[in-house]
Motif scaffolding. Structure first.
Motif, PDB file in Angstrom:
ATOM      1  N   GLN A 103       4.356  -2.527   7.006  1.00  0.00           N
ATOM      2  CA  GLN A 103       3.939  -3.550   6.056  1.00  0.00           C
ATOM      3  C   GLN A 103       4.981  -4.658   5.930  1.00  0.00           C
ATOM      4  O   GLN A 103       4.643  -5.834   5.807  1.00  0.00           O
ATOM      5  CB  GLN A 103       3.652  -2.921   4.699  1.00  0.00           C
ATOM      6  CG  GLN A 103       2.451  -1.983   4.710  1.00  0.00           C
ATOM      7  CD  GLN A 103       2.208  -1.350   3.355  1.00  0.00           C
ATOM      8  OE1 GLN A 103       1.743  -1.997   2.416  1.00  0.00           O
ATOM      9  NE2 GLN A 103       2.521  -0.065   3.245  1.00  0.00           N
ATOM     10  N   GLU A 110       0.355   4.260   0.356  1.00  0.00           N
ATOM     11  CA  GLU A 110      -0.011   5.337   1.278  1.00  0.00           C
ATOM     12  C   GLU A 110       0.382   5.021   2.719  1.00  0.00           C
ATOM     13  O   GLU A 110       0.348   5.893   3.582  1.00  0.00           O
ATOM     14  CB  GLU A 110      -1.528   5.584   1.223  1.00  0.00           C
ATOM     15  CG  GLU A 110      -2.070   5.859  -0.176  1.00  0.00           C
ATOM     16  CD  GLU A 110      -1.412   7.049  -0.842  1.00  0.00           C
ATOM     17  OE1 GLU A 110      -1.185   8.061  -0.148  1.00  0.00           O
ATOM     18  OE2 GLU A 110      -1.114   6.962  -2.052  1.00  0.00           O
ATOM     19  N   ASP A 158       0.863  -1.180   0.000  1.00  0.00           N
ATOM     20  CA  ASP A 158       0.000   0.000   0.000  1.00  0.00           C
ATOM     21  C   ASP A 158       0.897   1.225   0.000  1.00  0.00           C
ATOM     22  O   ASP A 158       1.575   1.496   0.997  1.00  0.00           O
ATOM     23  CB  ASP A 158      -0.893  -0.012   1.248  1.00  0.00           C
ATOM     24  CG  ASP A 158      -1.718   1.269   1.389  1.00  0.00           C
ATOM     25  OD1 ASP A 158      -1.731   2.079   0.446  1.00  0.00           O
ATOM     26  OD2 ASP A 158      -2.326   1.451   2.457  1.00  0.00           O
TER      27      ASP A 158
END
Length: 244
Positions: free
Chosen positions: A170, A164, A162
């Motif tokens: 992550q 953003e 992702d």
């Protein structure tokens, strides 16, 4: 002045409470560049140990409220200037510690042939696939840094990350964590395109930080170039002379 008894009554660790007390004094009474009391003075005033004082000051420094000058003392920082130390932290963590809301604007996110310099840094073959993520990093909506990250493919399973969100978070969610990094810091001037993205004059001063991140097994998985606004960022380290 708080006493040691009052510090204990809160139920929080003493250094946490002391840091809050000092932060409030900084906001109310001290100007940018003003010195904090010495460690010894703080020990006596708050009836706490030297370790408590040092941990409280370290907490304030991490939050960008103070900075240390080796051999001189601790001073009130300019809140508009973010001072990065030697801890390995990501942009999102840096901003959170300073009370800013971090966000990103994705400029590019794709698989591309690995450039020669990145290939050498990551131990890959030139031209093999690498994940490119280029983002404008913002704090409370204001542009702060321009980040170009290249990562070994497959770190996020079958999907792309992702763009953003926090890459560190992550990566950790997929069992990967950067535990150490080698980096170089150089002064540079912003190009027309870079200045436009960072809301700076063309040719404005910036800090370029090139970083290669390694897992705890010593595997290089990330090579990142970040351009930080020179009016908002500074780096500080402690250096020592070799023994005679």
């Amino acid at each position: 002045m708080e006493t040691s008894l009052e510090l204990v009554r809160t139920g929080s660790p003493k250094y946490v409470v002391l840091a809050k007390v000092l932060a409030e004094q900084i906001r109310m009474d001290l100007s940018i560049g003003a010195p904090l009391p010495t460690e010894r003075e703080l020990q006596v005033s708050y009836q706490v140990s030297r370790d408590t004082v040092r941990r409280a000051i370290a907490r304030l420094a991490a939050a960008g409220l103070v900075y240390n000058v080796q051999g001189s003392g601790t001073y009130v920082a300019d809140p508009s200037q973010i001072r990065k130390g030697t801890r390995l932290t990501g942009f999102s963590q840096d901003m959170a510690e300073r009370g800013f809301k971090a966000s990103s604007r994705t400029l590019d996110c794709r698989i591309e042939p690995c450039p020669a310099e990145t290939a050498r840094a990551l131990g890959m073959e030139e031209g093999s696939e690498v994940l490119l993520l280029r983002r404008l990093r913002l704090a409370d909506g204001a542009p702060m840094a321009l980040e170009t990250a290249r990562l070994v493919p497959g770190l996020f399973g079958e999907a792309l990350p992702d763009p953003e969100g926090s890459l560190d978070a992550q990566l950790a969610a997929h069992g990967q964590r950067i535990m150490r990094a080698g980096q170089s810091i150089t002064a540079t001037n912003l190009s027309v395109a870079e200045a436009h993205l960072l809301d700076q004059p063309v040719g404005a001063a910036a800090l370029r930080v090139d970083r290669v991140g390694f897992t705890d097994q010593g595997r290089a998985i990330e090579a990142t170039e970040t351009l930080y606004r020179g009016d908002r960022y500074g780096y500080e380290t402690t250096v020592e002379r070799d023994p005679a």
